[in-house]
Design a protein around this motif. Sequence first.
Motif, PDB file in Angstrom:
ATOM      1  N   GLY A   1       0.616  -1.174  -0.087  1.00 39.39           N
ATOM      2  CA  GLY A   1      -0.252   0.025   0.075  1.00 39.39           C
ATOM      3  C   GLY A   1       0.915   1.301  -0.027  1.00 39.39           C
ATOM      4  N   VAL A   2       2.110   1.137   0.218  1.00 37.63           N
ATOM      5  CA  VAL A   2       2.596   2.414   0.242  1.00 37.63           C
ATOM      6  C   VAL A   2       4.307   2.360  -0.553  1.00 37.63           C
ATOM      7  CG1 VAL A   2       3.978   4.189   1.878  1.00 37.63           C
ATOM      8  CG2 VAL A   2       2.053   2.438   2.760  1.00 37.63           C
ATOM      9  N   LYS A   3       4.379   3.470  -1.246  1.00 35.36           N
ATOM     10  CA  LYS A   3       5.714   3.262  -1.942  1.00 35.36           C
ATOM     11  C   LYS A   3       6.743   4.103  -1.222  1.00 35.36           C
ATOM     12  CE  LYS A   3       7.067   3.108  -6.709  1.00 35.36           C
ATOM     13  NZ  LYS A   3       6.536   3.294  -8.064  1.00 35.36           N
ATOM     14  N   ALA A   4       7.563   3.423  -0.459  1.00 33.72           N
ATOM     15  CA  ALA A   4       8.418   4.085   0.507  1.00 33.72           C
ATOM     16  C   ALA A   4       9.614   4.804  -0.016  1.00 33.72           C
ATOM     17  CB  ALA A   4       9.014   3.227   1.481  1.00 33.72           C
ATOM     18  N   LEU A   5      10.238   4.205  -1.124  1.00 33.83           N
ATOM     19  CA  LEU A   5      11.439   4.901  -1.871  1.00 33.83           C
ATOM     20  C   LEU A   5      10.817   4.657  -3.567  1.00 33.83           C
ATOM     21  CD1 LEU A   5      14.349   3.032  -0.165  1.00 33.83           C
ATOM     22  CD2 LEU A   5      13.577   5.532   0.054  1.00 33.83           C
TER      23      LEU A   5
ATOM     24  N   ILE B   1      16.237  14.056   0.260  1.00 34.64           N
ATOM     25  CA  ILE B   1      15.315  13.031   0.062  1.00 34.64           C
ATOM     26  C   ILE B   1      13.841  13.524   0.525  1.00 34.64           C
ATOM     27  CG2 ILE B   1      14.231  10.528   0.374  1.00 34.64           C
ATOM     28  CD1 ILE B   1      17.260   9.797   0.516  1.00 34.64           C
ATOM     29  N   ARG B   2      12.888  13.524  -0.450  1.00 35.53           N
ATOM     30  CA  ARG B   2      11.424  13.872  -0.033  1.00 35.53           C
ATOM     31  C   ARG B   2      10.318  13.039  -0.464  1.00 35.53           C
ATOM     32  NH1 ARG B   2       9.334  18.024  -3.772  1.00 35.53           N
ATOM     33  NH2 ARG B   2      11.247  19.251  -3.146  1.00 35.53           N
ATOM     34  N   ASP B   3       9.702  12.338   0.304  1.00 33.15           N
ATOM     35  CA  ASP B   3       8.361  11.401  -0.250  1.00 33.15           C
ATOM     36  C   ASP B   3       9.186  10.155  -1.035  1.00 33.15           C
ATOM     37  OD1 ASP B   3       6.699  13.012   0.737  1.00 33.15           O
ATOM     38  OD2 ASP B   3       6.355  14.151  -1.019  1.00 33.15           O
ATOM     39  N   GLY B   4      10.111   9.895  -0.596  1.00 32.31           N
ATOM     40  CA  GLY B   4      10.971   8.655  -1.262  1.00 32.31           C
ATOM     41  C   GLY B   4      11.608   9.006  -2.484  1.00 32.31           C
ATOM     42  N   LYS B   5      11.828  10.278  -2.796  1.00 38.54           N
ATOM     43  CA  LYS B   5      12.575  10.588  -4.093  1.00 38.54           C
ATOM     44  C   LYS B   5      13.632  11.315  -3.688  1.00 38.54           C
ATOM     45  CE  LYS B   5       8.365  10.665  -6.840  1.00 38.54           C
ATOM     46  NZ  LYS B   5       7.307  11.202  -6.023  1.00 38.54           N
ATOM     47  N   THR B   6      14.750  11.168  -4.625  1.00 37.93           N
ATOM     48  CA  THR B   6      16.018  11.931  -4.387  1.00 37.93           C
ATOM     49  C   THR B   6      15.717  13.400  -4.876  1.00 37.93           C
ATOM     50  OG1 THR B   6      17.128  10.086  -4.855  1.00 37.93           O
ATOM     51  CG2 THR B   6      18.418  11.914  -4.592  1.00 37.93           C
ATOM     52  N   ILE B   7      15.790  14.361  -4.308  1.00 41.82           N
ATOM     53  CA  ILE B   7      15.606  15.627  -4.840  1.00 41.82           C
ATOM     54  C   ILE B   7      16.901  16.269  -5.495  1.00 41.82           C
ATOM     55  CG2 ILE B   7      14.985  18.094  -4.333  1.00 41.82           C
ATOM     56  CD1 ILE B   7      12.701  15.894  -3.955  1.00 41.82           C
ATOM     57  N   GLU B   8      17.769  16.315  -4.882  1.00 39.72           N
ATOM     58  CA  GLU B   8      19.120  16.885  -5.436  1.00 39.72           C
ATOM     59  C   GLU B   8      20.351  16.562  -4.374  1.00 39.72           C
ATOM     60  OE1 GLU B   8      19.927  20.947  -5.973  1.00 39.72           O
ATOM     61  OE2 GLU B   8      18.920  21.586  -4.201  1.00 39.72           O
TER      62      GLU B   8
ATOM     63  N   GLY C   1       9.858  10.487   7.730  1.00 39.88           N
ATOM     64  CA  GLY C   1       8.818   9.547   6.677  1.00 39.88           C
ATOM     65  C   GLY C   1       9.209   9.968   5.323  1.00 39.88           C
ATOM     66  N   ALA C   2      10.474  10.509   5.260  1.00 42.79           N
ATOM     67  CA  ALA C   2      10.573  10.852   3.726  1.00 42.79           C
ATOM     68  C   ALA C   2      11.407   9.532   3.157  1.00 42.79           C
ATOM     69  CB  ALA C   2      11.801  11.944   3.577  1.00 42.79           C
ATOM     70  N   GLY C   3      11.958   8.666   3.808  1.00 46.01           N
ATOM     71  CA  GLY C   3      12.601   7.266   3.493  1.00 46.01           C
ATOM     72  C   GLY C   3      13.941   7.237   3.806  1.00 46.01           C
TER      73      GLY C   3
END
Lengths: 414, 509
Positions: B17-21, B217-224, B41-43
């Motif tokens: 149910g959740v995509k953590a990364l 990292i934000r919401d399981g994604k690399t920002i920069e 919780g960003a991962g």
Amino acid sequence: MSNPTPVPTTESIQAGGNVNPPSNKFTDRLSHVLADLGKNGIFIALIAVVVLFAILTDGILLRPQNISNLVVQNGYILVLAIGMVMVIIAGHIDLSVGSVAAFVGACSGVFAVQWGLPWWLSVILSLGIGALVGVWQGFWIAFVGIPAFIVTLAGMLIFRGLALVVLGNANIGSFPAEYRALGNGFLTDLFGEFEIDPLTLGVGALAIIILIVQQVRTRRGRQKYGQDVEPMAWFVIKLVLISAAIGFFAYSLASYKGIPITLIILAVLILVYGVVMNRTVFGRHIYAIGGNRHAAELSGIKTRRVDFWLFVNMGTLAALAGLIFTARLNLAGPKAGDGFELEAISAAFIGGAAVQGGVGTIGGAIIGGLIIGVLNNGMSIIGLGIEWQQVVKGLVLLLAVAFDVYNRRRSGGR
Amino acid sequence: MTTNILEMRGITKTFPGVKALSNVTIEVERGEVHAICGENGAGKSTLMKVLSGVYPHGTYDGDIVFENETVEFKDLTDSEAKGIVIIHQELALSPYLSIAENIFLNNELKGRGGLIDWNKTNFEASKLLARVGLRENPTTKIMDIGVGKQQLVEIAKALSKEVKLLILDEPTAALNDEDSDHLLDLILHLKGQGITSIIISHKLNEIKKVADSVTVIRDGKTIETIAKQEVTEDRIIKDMVGRDLEHRYPDHTPNLGDELLRVEDWTAHHPQDANRVVVDNVNLNVRAGEIVGIAGLMGAGRTEFAMSLFGQSYGSRISGKVFLRGKEIKTRTVSEAIAHGIAYATEDRKTFGLNLIEDIKRNISMASLKKLEKFGLVHDNEEYKIATEFKQSMNIKAPNVLVKTGKLSGGNQQKVVLSKWIYSDPDVLILDEPTRGIDVGAKYEIYTIINRLAAQGKGIIVISSELPELLGICDRVYALSEGRITGELPIAEATPESMLKLMTMEKPR
């Protein structure tokens, strides 16, 4: 902020599937019956054990005298099992009940025999001593915070020792007749001697009627509040089976000596404690504490107070068991109550109580105790040595708990 | 050949149910200190668990390249064998064993005959302790030294395994400043000895102090990934919070009434260490119909404040005053607090909030059984009816109220907890991390419920580590740092940037 619409989630989609399963009336009913059987596995286990030993003993097990003995010989274990399952549901254990029973039995000997007090006063005083023992143990467990295992292990030694002190290295015997009736008496002779006691049959019939009325009322009540109820046919079948069992039981007792006094005491206890555990705030708090002590505390439940009263209750019931046992033997001796705690704990666990607490029922513990009783009785009749009896009882306990653990894992609990 | 010691490429990790990364990529150069930043919780921790083999190869997608070699760790032992050591937030030391025993736990130095050589153990331990700058006897028990020193023991333990890449998960969260400084110096010192470190932190000042580069990292994604020269607090904050705040929160028009709850000079000390102040002179108030947020980073004392207020469920030497509608009340026990109309929904539903082996109905009634009592008996059909009403009004997704709460999803469990407290009919609800571990749709429902409660004139305190959430639903926010209220802003003036500044404000000394 703009007006958003909630995003549909995987959660709601899954739940949608749950709410409307493909409905098929027959499979629906069947699943209800199966779920019911699963929940009442312990009941089926008792029937299986009874049938097994009925066959092994060529029917001797089901003779009226044996049925009567089953109650009388196991009465004190069943009394203890009631208190024990409550303690276990709250997540504790009590190892001291056998010693407490011996201690109180010894005290009652002093009261009723040596001091010659009236039997009823002796009984009241003895129960009071049991309650005080409970106050003592409850204090250490609830307010000092020592694990019940340790406190009651110490209690096991302390009260066994005190029993010997009270007895002064001798047996106390020959109790008054009224006292002996607690363990040996029967509710007969009111209507004189009959081949088959009509009073017992009457009580049996009454029990069946009360059971049916109560079950029907509960069912109606649930329906009124829109709850799911079991299929009518299954409901009737269950009632008929249980009524038949009660009928057979009553008939057996009637053909022997009638209703044992021990059974009356037990019936009252089962009814009262059944209501306490299911329908009172105190009982609910016990389940809540056993299920999650932290959550119970943070819900405002006074966990210490509940723990304390649980042990006071256990002490009192241990005293009652001690009285019944002493009355049955007509003797207060140093070996009384030896190993009672283990049988009571086994009864609770065989009856479906969970080792971690939070789960268990009075009814389950009673049936667990009866299973042990039938095993004892049946194995003795077929002449199995005491050593092998122990092995069998140990295996039964292990399997019962293993079954419970397996079930829990499968259903994804803790 | 690159100079990178570690590359994680396209890491994706999903939980039911959740995509953590999702497609996280990170490159760590040999010999650098690399910081990973992100909101709770960003991962971040999930990423590190993937790296260290806690989540074994096969349970995630993507590649891990360590020392120019693709690695597939099956467990922690595997990654440690390669020289990757992770030090968790909660230290993994055994309190009753000595420092030396802990350092060589599961890595015991054996002498002749396979027996443990205690002289060698203690000698090697003292050498390691010297390397991390800890002046303690190696035979001292762990329980007898402070958290800061314990952290150093963890590092010594890592060094004993010939670590090449050291991962520290929020290493200073539980430390005081002196210990933090020492630890940061040590990380730089180890860097001089060629040990690469990854430090997970959201304390911006310490990141600036030690990090050579920062990945956000934000919401399981690399920002920069930002190089040292370009690191500024503003840039990190913008990366951390820069999400679309629209569409996530239901509309809420406050209809404020009189003051409901006022807390004055609330102070609580650590339950074991009665000299350590955890909640420091907190003053706050809530009005009827108001949603008030308490923002704070991990370790700021948010939960400690709430629990000490709620029947002294946490802490020692608690002092301060509580007023309900202007009248002073005592909340010495939980039942007293509930009787005065205070409810507290815990941040940890499973451990403190629910009886998971009981059904929905009994969980909802747990705090208010007295209400269902009639002639000494609990009216169980009434209980069923009420629970069913809650199931409908709160949209708890389950076939009926006889389902065990352990089988519900996080969102539905939280709705059961809220139902329990709403049924206790409180004036003030303290909601601690009400949406932790809940998916987006269920979060929206929880926010709607919170709004509804406020509209009914209840006072709501929301504690959350997710700033956007607080800014999205609250009428007013307090910032908490090191147990103190460092600021109070009406929602119109609160921005992520201004709040983070307050939340990281240190005690003047």
